[in-house]
Design an enzyme around this catalytic site. Structure first.
Site, PDB file in Angstrom:
ATOM      1  N   GLY A 197      41.583 -13.637   6.119  1.00 28.46           N
ATOM      2  CA  GLY A 197      39.715 -13.859   6.350  1.00 28.46           C
ATOM      3  C   GLY A 197      39.728 -12.165   6.073  1.00 28.46           C
ATOM      4  O   GLY A 197      40.062 -11.254   6.202  1.00 28.46           O
ATOM      5  N   GLY A 204      36.251 -11.132   6.272  1.00 35.27           N
ATOM      6  CA  GLY A 204      34.862 -10.706   7.131  1.00 35.27           C
ATOM      7  C   GLY A 204      34.706  -9.070   7.832  1.00 35.27           C
ATOM      8  O   GLY A 204      35.628  -8.699   6.790  1.00 35.27           O
ATOM      9  N   SER A 244      14.634 -15.393  11.656  1.00 35.89           N
ATOM     10  CA  SER A 244      14.679 -14.085  11.883  1.00 35.89           C
ATOM     11  C   SER A 244      14.747 -14.572  13.521  1.00 35.89           C
ATOM     12  O   SER A 244      13.115 -14.735  13.797  1.00 35.89           O
ATOM     13  CB  SER A 244      14.766 -12.835  11.395  1.00 35.89           C
ATOM     14  OG  SER A 244      14.606 -12.122  12.873  1.00 35.89           O
ATOM     15  N   ARG A 254      18.082 -16.539  24.020  1.00 35.32           N
ATOM     16  CA  ARG A 254      18.451 -18.154  23.148  1.00 35.32           C
ATOM     17  C   ARG A 254      18.889 -19.582  24.155  1.00 35.32           C
ATOM     18  O   ARG A 254      17.774 -20.491  23.400  1.00 35.32           O
ATOM     19  CB  ARG A 254      19.734 -17.827  22.212  1.00 35.32           C
ATOM     20  CG  ARG A 254      19.380 -16.618  21.298  1.00 35.32           C
ATOM     21  CD  ARG A 254      20.742 -16.217  20.466  1.00 35.32           C
ATOM     22  NE  ARG A 254      19.786 -15.256  19.474  1.00 35.32           N
ATOM     23  CZ  ARG A 254      21.290 -14.231  18.479  1.00 35.32           C
ATOM     24  NH1 ARG A 254      21.793 -14.847  18.689  1.00 35.32           N
ATOM     25  NH2 ARG A 254      20.925 -13.127  17.706  1.00 35.32           N
ATOM     26  N   GLU A 302      34.810 -13.299  15.274  1.00 40.79           N
ATOM     27  CA  GLU A 302      34.541 -14.732  16.237  1.00 40.79           C
ATOM     28  C   GLU A 302      35.703 -15.428  16.709  1.00 40.79           C
ATOM     29  O   GLU A 302      35.415 -16.230  16.973  1.00 40.79           O
ATOM     30  CB  GLU A 302      33.931 -15.250  15.258  1.00 40.79           C
ATOM     31  CG  GLU A 302      32.776 -16.245  15.886  1.00 40.79           C
ATOM     32  CD  GLU A 302      32.082 -17.001  15.350  1.00 40.79           C
ATOM     33  OE1 GLU A 302      31.678 -16.256  14.449  1.00 40.79           O
ATOM     34  OE2 GLU A 302      30.874 -17.474  15.478  1.00 40.79           O
TER      35      GLU A 302
END
Lengths: 640, 263
Positions: free
Chosen positions: A40, A42, A284, A331, A426
């Site tokens: 990965g 990222g 956003s 959220r 993550e």
């Protein structure tokens, strides 16, 4: 399975500093003798690979994309938190720590979170030194904003493309090491298996996505930074290729999977327009600063032109239910409230699965010019996708899967229960508990990669005997053969199957969204488990795919990932069923207050649920790591 | 959601491998909603092809929101298709009329060899960055971020250059297949920032040399790159790059100078 979190002793504010000084070191001349595989590229993977190469380790870096610069971190919009207190508004490492533990609804480890908050300030210095063009004030200093309901301005940003700029910073550091020869880059490679030798992670099997060849790579340690598993829902804000295969194959090799049911749903996404849709686009969260969320009071008004609905017939349900936070509730709260009104039949738009986000009053108050300066680019993006202008008619939004807090279990060193297998970003479960705060994902990815793994990997190398292992070891041959078998089996079925991968993938997504989505209950979760089992069986008998295995074949790639997503989906439902409490993004309908708010059960569930694979068709074993809250006192979140 | 479903004739470049000869094939795609994105339309076509045992069209895509830079093809001869400042994944079928014929080809450039169908190899871009598109700092403790003041207009402009997504549209649109906008954007970003100025001479020399080695053409100020750039990066990046290259050569501080021409 023994889960030892290895949290150092001492007061929380000194744990990392003390531990760092006590960790074993690898002699500079010996570092070149150690090889590390990083999967990965990222924020976590690129920063880890670059930082370890700078120290002198030999790094092999893998990504599924054609370039490491395209990892999905690139899509993060909002910003990155850091306890710099540049705004002089009372922020501190302690406050960021406290907010993160509380925001995570008390389901994260205090020690890990404190370290994250502590490292946050160094990340900003690091990125600025790399030339990341953060937003600045006219004074030439860095600009900050408040984000996601935080009461301090601690978010650093680069317009709406913070993830892109931070990733390009990490990517440039990585490419510098490619130039020095310390990093060998393997693009268009997908990790299909972890190879264990004597119980330690010593290599991987990767599929070359251009030639289809299975390739073996050996190393002294494996670092997984392969992101989250939001694509298990098919529709999400994640990139099309984001997947859980690397993590899942590690789970099947014995790595514990922690809190798989902790998923985050983002309240402001563009609703689904039709069956053709392949992904959802995030708008956003900052829009909720000025937009007002509403639905019609009466069901019969739902199909009407919104401008024709009188003020008295509108239900500004967030302002009504949460008078003090209003449209700015966190959220998970905003998402559930949207689901509730749609369940009542008051959703809008063609599908009835959307609510209005209306800028009419903001335009009236501040003028079109001001609103355009703040949100012009977002309005434009919305118009491009939907064909409607938010200046003329309210936006329609709906929640979508955005992030997964669960992931492979790691200790304080970011090492899984398999020695040598480290998990960053993550892909691990460690810092966000049951709910991640806005602008904290980028912070965690970079903290893990730049400032944690470079230390802990050395400690690992210096602590264990690691005899040389080559790819000729029988364990590599065995793992490769298993991957090959799976691919040929799929190709055999695929030749005569009737239903395409994408059709199965959508079905899985629907099951997950329906039963393991925003609200979960016992009967739904049981139904999900049996439906997924049935789907999986059917998949392996009837999936239709193009059968060429020795070449670039996107459908085959996806077919392998979907097979893993089905199994992971089942584990998520199993975990959600086991956790009979509501916390953060996990809402169990059986565990709510009379007003319909989430009710945590600290008596029974203040733990990390880590699942151990027990074999095909066997129920996985649940291990619990108790969570202690010595610094932040357990309290119920309230936004009323 | 509009209910007017549309039909298209697609003419798509098919090439099984770099060694094999490619050619155009025609496909009829019916019943497409105008809210479908261009790549979703290809998804639909592919699912139909798979069921007919026809090899699906291979193409790169990932984020599907215009930021990762993975997707890209020539649509009716235009890099990324008919809309300005958009990537292929951001094109919606409402941009086309019912019954339209749409031609789809991969990026065409010597430095971007075709892998399969619309998939090309853009690793040359990575090698250009690897040659100098960075600031050589380590992961370590650095001076406090606010110890260095950067004028807002400079930071803003540096950001504009830094928004490049590395998709390759500039190369595909350029009649010379030049990578000058891509390379110039990175050089311009760092030229505008004090951190970037330390290594400016070495950077520009190495990146430009790498660009030439990869087989990209030279820039003759045509401007197609700017017009096709999904992020609207200004062609002034190329002027900066050229000026920096000249200044570097005269400075005596380039790597070729320091190592006495050994590079």
């Amino acid at each position: 399975m023994k889960l030892d979190s290895k949290i150092p002793g001492g007061p929380i504010a000194q744990k990392w500093e003390t531990y760092r000084s006590e960790m074993k070191l690898v002699n500079p001349a010996n570092k070149r003798k150690f090889n590390v595989i990083v999967v990965g590229t990222g924020l976590a993977g690129a920063s880890a690979a670059a930082s370890m190469a700078e120290l002198g380790y030999n790094v092999q870096s893998f990504c599924i994309q054609d370039s490491p610069r395209r990892a999905h971190s690139i899509a993060a919009q909002g910003g990155i938190n850091a306890a710099k207190n540049y705004a002089n508004d009372g922020d501190s490492v302690w406050r960021l720590f406290y907010d993160t533990v509380k925001g995570g609804d008390f389901r994260a480890r205090e020690a890990n979170v404190y370290r994250l908050a502590e490292l946050s300030t160094s990340i900003i210095d690091q990125c600025v030194a790399q030339g990341v063009p953060f937003a600045r004030e006219y004074s030439g200093e860095l600009a900050n904003r408040s984000f996601g309901g935080a009461q301090v301005s601690r978010t650093f940003y680069a317009r709406g493309q913070t993830g892109q700029q931070l990733l390009l910073g990490a990517y440039s550091a990585l490419m510098r090491q490619v130039d020095t020869g310390k990093v060998k880059l393997y693009e268009r490679r997908e990790m299909l298996d972890l190879v264990l030798v004597d119980g330690k992670a010593r290599g991987i099997i990767a599929r070359n996505l251009v030639t289809g060849a299975l390739e073996r790579y050996a190393a002294d340690a494996v670092v997984l930074a392969t992101g989250g598993y939001g694509r298990v829902y098919f529709l999400s804000t994640n990139a099309f290729n984001s997947n859980a295969t690397a993590s899942w194959r590690c789970y099947k090799r014995g790595a514990a999977f922690a809190n798989p049911c902790f998923t985050q749903i983002h309240p402001t996404c563009i609703p689904v327009a039709g069956d053709h849709q392949s992904k959802l686009t995030l708008m956003s969260e900052s829009l909720r600063n000025d937009g007002r969320v509403w639905v019609p009071l009466k069901k019969e008004d739902c199909k009407k032109d919104p401008s024709s609905i009188a003020e008295a017939d509108r239900d500004y349900y967030l302002e009504r239910r949460y008078p003090s936070f209003g449209n700015l509730v966190p959220r998970d709260v905003a998402s559930r409230a949207a689901k509730a009104v749609c369940d009542e039949g008051r959703g809008v738009g063609p599908s009835g699965l959307a609510v209005y986000l209306d800028f009419r009053d903001a335009i009236k108050r501040d003028g079109r010019q001001v609103v355009s300066e703040k949100y012009g680019n977002l309005f434009e993006m919305y118009e491009h996708i939907t064909g409607e202008s938010p200046f003329e008619t309210p936006m329609r939004i709906f929640p979508a899967i955005h992030y997964t807090m669960g992931g492979l279990w790691v200790d304080y060193n970011l090492m899984s229960n398999i020695p040598g297998l480290h998990v960053l970003g993550e892909a691990n479960f460690s810092d966000h508990g049951a709910n991640r705060l806005g602008a904290s994902a980028l912070m965690q990815g970079l903290a893990d990669g730049y400032f944690v793994i470079p230390y802990t990997i050395g400690n690992y190398f210096a602590s264990y005997p690691l005899p040389k292992v080559s790819v000729d070891h029988p364990e590599f041959a065995m793992a490769e053969a298993q991957s090959r078998d799976q691919i040929s089996r799929l190709a055999r079925v695929g030749a005569n199957g009737k239903t395409t991968v994408m059709e199965y993938y959508r079905q899985l997504g629907l099951i997950m969204w329906e039963h393991v989505g925003m609200a979960r209950n016992q009967s739904g979760l049981k139904k999900a488990i049996s439906q997924i089992q049935q789907l999986k069986q059917e998949y392996w008998e009837n999936v239709k795919i193009p059968t060429e295995t020795e070449t670039h074949n996107k459908n085959l790639e996806v077919a392998l990932r979907v097979a893993d997503f089905m199994e992971l989906g089942e584990l998520m439902a199993t975990d959600a069923l086991e956790r009979n409490e509501s916390c953060g993004g996990h809402f169990r309908e059986e565990s709510q207050t009379p007003e319909g708010e989430a009710k945590r059960d600290d008596q029974n569930f203040a733990h990390v649920a880590a699942w151990e694979y027990k074999g095909e068709g066997q129920k996985p074993a649940l291990h619990k790591e108790p969570l202690q809250f010595e610094n932040v006192h357990l309290a119920q979140r309230s936004y009323k | 959601m509009s209910k007017d479903l549309r039909n298209y004739k697609l003419v798509i470049w098919r090439q099984a491998s770099p060694q094999e000869k490619g050619g155009f094939e025609q496909y009829q795609v019916d019943g497409i909603s105008p809210d479908t994105s261009f790549l979703e339309m290809l998804d639909i076509l592919n699912d139909r092809l798979i069921k007919q045992n026809i090899r699906p069209i291979e193409f790169d895509s990932d984020c599907r929101e215009g930021i990762c830079g993975a997707c890209g093809c020539l649509v009716n001869g235009q890099a990324h298709g008919p809309r300005q400042k958009a990537t292929t994944c951001q094109i919606y079928m409402r941009s086309f009329e019912n019954g339209d014929t749409i031609t789809v080809e991969p990026w065409r450039a010597k430095a971007f060899p075709v892998i399969r169908d619309l998939v090309v190899d853009r690793s040359s871009f990575d090698r250009i960055i690897s040659a100098g598109g960075y600031i050589s700092v380590k992961s370590a403790k650095h001076a406090d971020a606010n110890a260095m003041l950067i004028p807002k207009p400079d930071a803003d402009q540096a950001f504009d250059y830094a928004t490049c997504i590395g998709c390759g549209a500039c190369v595909a649109a350029c009649p010379n297949a030049s990578a000058s906008l891509f390379t110039g954007a990175k050089i311009s970003q760092f030229t505008l920032m004090p951190q970037g100025r330390v290594e400016r001479e070495k950077r520009v020399e190495r990146m430009v040399d790498q660009m030439d080695r990869e087989g990209f053409g030279g820039c003759t100020n045509i401007g197609e790159c700017e017009a096709s750039c999904p992020k609207g990066i200004s062609i002034s990046a190329i002027a900066t790059m050229k000026a920096e290259y000249l200044k570097a050569a005269l400075s005596g501080r380039t790597e070729s100078n320091a190592s006495d021409g050994a590079m």
